[in-house]
Design an enzyme around this catalytic site. Sequence first.
Site, mmCIF file in Angstrom:
data_model
loop_
_atom_site.group_PDB
_atom_site.id
_atom_site.type_symbol
_atom_site.label_atom_id
_atom_site.label_comp_id
_atom_site.label_asym_id
_atom_site.label_seq_id
_atom_site.Cartn_x
_atom_site.Cartn_y
_atom_site.Cartn_z
ATOM 1 N N ASN A 10 0.873 -1.067 -0.048
ATOM 2 C CA ASN A 10 0.013 0.212 -0.083
ATOM 3 C C ASN A 10 0.975 1.058 0.087
ATOM 4 O O ASN A 10 0.654 2.235 0.768
ATOM 5 C CB ASN A 10 -0.681 -0.121 1.126
ATOM 6 C CG ASN A 10 -2.144 1.086 1.082
ATOM 7 O OD1 ASN A 10 -2.081 1.553 0.323
ATOM 8 N ND2 ASN A 10 -2.709 1.251 2.257
ATOM 9 N N GLU A 36 0.980 -2.963 -5.166
ATOM 10 C CA GLU A 36 0.770 -1.553 -4.957
ATOM 11 C C GLU A 36 1.712 -0.536 -4.574
ATOM 12 O O GLU A 36 1.898 0.013 -3.336
ATOM 13 C CB GLU A 36 -0.393 -1.500 -3.677
ATOM 14 C CG GLU A 36 -1.422 -0.281 -4.214
ATOM 15 C CD GLU A 36 -2.859 -0.393 -3.257
ATOM 16 O OE1 GLU A 36 -3.432 0.505 -3.246
ATOM 17 O OE2 GLU A 36 -2.747 -1.400 -2.667
ATOM 18 N N ASP A 148 -1.925 -9.871 -4.427
ATOM 19 C CA ASP A 148 -3.172 -9.464 -4.201
ATOM 20 C C ASP A 148 -4.420 -9.660 -5.201
ATOM 21 O O ASP A 148 -4.265 -8.828 -6.167
ATOM 22 C CB ASP A 148 -3.036 -7.859 -3.745
ATOM 23 C CG ASP A 148 -4.388 -7.379 -3.237
ATOM 24 O OD1 ASP A 148 -5.490 -8.204 -3.106
ATOM 25 O OD2 ASP A 148 -4.460 -5.993 -3.172
ATOM 26 N N ASN A 150 -7.489 -9.704 -4.649
ATOM 27 C CA ASN A 150 -8.594 -8.504 -4.392
ATOM 28 C C ASN A 150 -9.919 -9.414 -4.525
ATOM 29 O O ASN A 150 -10.863 -8.945 -5.101
ATOM 30 C CB ASN A 150 -8.666 -7.357 -5.447
ATOM 31 C CG ASN A 150 -8.209 -6.221 -4.712
ATOM 32 O OD1 ASN A 150 -8.758 -5.953 -3.854
ATOM 33 N ND2 ASN A 150 -7.339 -5.371 -5.337
ATOM 34 N N HIS A 245 -2.502 -4.792 4.603
ATOM 35 C CA HIS A 245 -2.263 -6.358 4.289
ATOM 36 C C HIS A 245 -1.254 -6.717 4.931
ATOM 37 O O HIS A 245 -0.181 -5.838 5.345
ATOM 38 C CB HIS A 245 -1.827 -6.342 2.687
ATOM 39 C CG HIS A 245 -2.778 -5.959 1.682
ATOM 40 N ND1 HIS A 245 -3.683 -6.980 0.943
ATOM 41 C CD2 HIS A 245 -3.211 -4.843 1.304
ATOM 42 C CE1 HIS A 245 -4.425 -6.294 0.268
ATOM 43 N NE2 HIS A 245 -4.180 -5.181 0.346
#
Length: 254
Positions: A10, A36, A148, A150, A245
């Site tokens: 992130n 990310e 990830d 999602n 995360h």
Amino acid sequence: MFNIISWNVNGIRAVEKKSFIPWLLDTNADVVCIQETKANPSQLSEELLSPAGYKAYFSSAKKAGYSGTAIYSKKEPDSVITLGIPEFDDEGRTTVAIFGDLVVISAYFPNSQDAGARLPYKLAFCDAILEFCNKLVSEGKNIVLCGDYNIAHKPIDLANPKNNEKNPGYLPEEREWMTKFTSSGYVDTFRHFCPEPNQYTWWSYRFKAREKNIGWRIDYTCVNEGFLPKVLSSTILADVLGSDHCPVKIQLDI
């Protein structure tokens, strides 16, 4: 023994301020997949670009401060590629490192967004990555698809499944694709080893969700079925902080 860790940080510049580099070096992992990144290499410190003992490879989004993936590797890969599809490469959705017969993919699957606003784009990416993996396996490669996704696949994979049936990450179409993926010769390694509930990799920053373990398991390390005998363990590193995360880890007997 070959250790791979995957983590949606992130924002790699944000997590650098939270001891990312000491953590990276301390893991001693052979490969670390990052999602990310929210940055391109020109914005990164020398430490992030070349940490001691690691080679770094980045796929950045054209849009500033958005998406992006990376791979840190102790050994220099034979080659590093992307998915090769502009609509996904323009968002830095994949970084792919090839080590002989082993292909490690750091993937940041799109968020389908509220009311499924980006669901068609998400599903197109999902189908493209499945096709990509199928091609590699048909060529005799073994794949580790880290990242990830999602997607929380089944009710066990999130704390409040009933309340989230219309929310991004748990939409029927997303879960159906995950079923299709795991029915096409690929294994969710964590679930192979751990059938227990309450195992999550993402928690909202709101309502003390992490403290209460009200989370989602949306970060995966999946392999082709033929490679499963080489997987020694697959774990969630829930104690590692610095992002919404936590990392996931897979240990291979190679």
